[in-house]
Design a protein around this motif. Structure first.
Motif, short mmCIF file in Angstrom:
data_model
loop_
_atom_site.label_atom_id
_atom_site.label_comp_id
_atom_site.label_asym_id
_atom_site.label_seq_id
_atom_site.Cartn_x
_atom_site.Cartn_y
_atom_site.Cartn_z
N THR A 175 -2.30 -30.82 90.69
CA THR A 175 -3.59 -31.42 91.02
C THR A 175 -4.25 -30.56 92.09
OG1 THR A 175 -2.76 -32.80 92.84
CG2 THR A 175 -2.61 -33.72 90.62
N MET A 233 -13.88 -29.62 97.03
CA MET A 233 -13.64 -30.27 95.74
C MET A 233 -14.28 -31.66 95.69
SD MET A 233 -12.20 -27.76 94.36
CE MET A 233 -11.73 -28.38 92.75
N ALA A 234 -14.25 -32.36 96.81
CA ALA A 234 -14.88 -33.68 96.86
C ALA A 234 -16.39 -33.58 96.68
CB ALA A 234 -14.54 -34.37 98.18
N ASN A 263 -17.07 -33.04 93.04
CA ASN A 263 -16.81 -34.28 92.31
C ASN A 263 -18.00 -35.23 92.42
OD1 ASN A 263 -14.99 -36.12 90.84
ND2 ASN A 263 -15.03 -37.30 92.74
N TYR A 284 -21.27 -33.89 90.44
CA TYR A 284 -21.30 -33.93 88.97
C TYR A 284 -20.73 -35.22 88.39
CZ TYR A 284 -22.52 -29.04 89.45
OH TYR A 284 -23.17 -27.87 89.78
N ALA A 285 -20.58 -36.23 89.22
CA ALA A 285 -19.99 -37.50 88.77
C ALA A 285 -20.80 -38.14 87.65
CB ALA A 285 -19.85 -38.45 89.95
N LYS A 322 -8.63 -30.01 84.47
CA LYS A 322 -9.07 -30.91 85.54
C LYS A 322 -10.38 -30.41 86.15
CE LYS A 322 -4.34 -32.32 86.66
NZ LYS A 322 -4.39 -33.68 86.12
N THR A 354 -13.15 -31.46 83.78
CA THR A 354 -13.46 -32.87 83.99
C THR A 354 -14.27 -33.06 85.27
OG1 THR A 354 -11.43 -33.53 82.85
CG2 THR A 354 -12.45 -35.16 84.30
N LEU A 355 -13.89 -32.37 86.33
CA LEU A 355 -14.61 -32.45 87.61
C LEU A 355 -16.08 -32.12 87.43
CD1 LEU A 355 -14.08 -32.59 90.84
CD2 LEU A 355 -14.19 -30.10 90.69
N CYS A 356 -16.36 -31.17 86.52
CA CYS A 356 -17.73 -30.71 86.30
C CYS A 356 -18.48 -31.53 85.26
CB CYS A 356 -17.72 -29.24 85.87
SG CYS A 356 -17.04 -28.11 87.10
N CYS A 360 -18.85 -25.35 87.02
CA CYS A 360 -19.84 -26.43 87.03
C CYS A 360 -21.24 -25.89 86.75
CB CYS A 360 -19.81 -27.16 88.36
SG CYS A 360 -18.35 -28.20 88.63
#
Length: 294
Positions: free
Chosen positions: A131, A163-164, A167, A170-171, A198, A201-203, A284
């Protein structure tokens, strides 16, 4: 033992792990093994490019005395002696360097070979980041083991914050169906447990092969056509663009129709290190371009 000096040394050798633990120089590794050092490691051998990069990020670059093949980042790492690769390690060379810590990679190094090193009393610390937070923890742990805990904690928190931010940014992004190609012959991709997925997914992307059971599954071209991704992405040098251009033969693919064939910078996503923040940021932006093209 009649010689009092030898007796004292013997007792100290038995107590050393306990003393180290009492002093707090213990860290649990990816195999849930406790690695205890009486003092911060001064001579470290790294057995994977990812481990090498993480050690330098942890402020331990000047303590690394040897690395594995392909350890090319940062530039100083490429100048260090090499002691093998994922297929074969030169155990004799490693032992001759008298390391007080060896950093290994669960997915790339031989357990049996490294058990021999452990049997000689050389501490082995195993890494297996699964992770984004695992990456941050790895930097903190390596910094702790090599004497720079404050620096490691600081860099880990900067990475977590980066990273937060991505996140949150692009949520609510429109989902984009993505096929991430990591090899051509055989055709290979990643499932949702791999860090590249992962990042997708984050993007706001959706890995069309995320549900496959293997971490790095082989697939067919027919499977890609059936999944009909809206973006096809790979990473590497300009040579890898040929992999992307080959998909133009299939004009019915959504990714081809939208001209969503993208080449990402090499290494940024391939290695689970702090540079993954840069890789995820670039990915992203790529998916934002894919959305605009759809």
């Amino acid at each position: 033992m009649k010689h009092p000096g030898l007796a004292a040394l013997y007792v100290l050798s038995l107590l050393a792990p306990l003393l180290a633990q009492a002093e707090g120089h213990c860290v649990s590794d990816a195999l849930d093994q406790s690695v205890c050092l009486a003092e911060p490691a001064r001579r470290v051998v790294s057995l994977s490019p990812g481990a090498t990069e993480l050690l330098f990020s942890a402020g331990a670059g000047d303590r690394v005395v040897a690395v594995s093949a392909w350890s090319d980042y940062p530039a100083e790492a490429a100048e260090l002696p090499q002691v093998g690769d994922s297929n074969r390690l030169d155990l004799e060379a490693i032992v001759s360097l008298a390391p007080d810590l060896v950093v290994a990679w669960v997915d790339g190094n031989s357990r049996s070979q490294l058990e021999r090193l452990s049997g000689l009393g050389i501490p082995v610390f195993w890494l297996a980041p699964r992770t984004f937070d695992d990456i941050a923890v790895a930097v903190s742990d390596l910094a702790f083991l090599t004497g720079s805990p404050e620096l490691g904690a600081e860099r880990a928190e900067v990475f977590r914050a980066e990273m937060a931010t991505l996140n949150a940014q692009y949520a609510d992004a429109r989902p984009v169906k993505v096929f991430y190609q990591i090899w051509d012959q055989p055709l290979m991709t990643v499932n949702r447990n791999e860090l590249i997925s992962k990042a997708i997914t984050l993007c706001g992307g959706v890995n069309v092969f995320g549900d496959l059971p293997r971490l790095v599954p082989r697939i067919s071209r027919e499977a890609v056509l059936e999944a009909n991704p809206e973006a096809i992405i790979t990473a590497g040098s300009s040579d890898n663009r040929q992999w992307l251009e080959a998909w133009r033969e299939f004009s019915g693919l959504a990714a081809v129709a939208a001209d969503n064939l993208f080449l990402e910078p090499p290494d940024l996503l391939a290695r689970p290190t702090l540079r993954m923040a840069d890789g995820a940021r670039h990915l992203c932006q790529t998916l934002e371009q894919a959305r605009a093209n759809l």
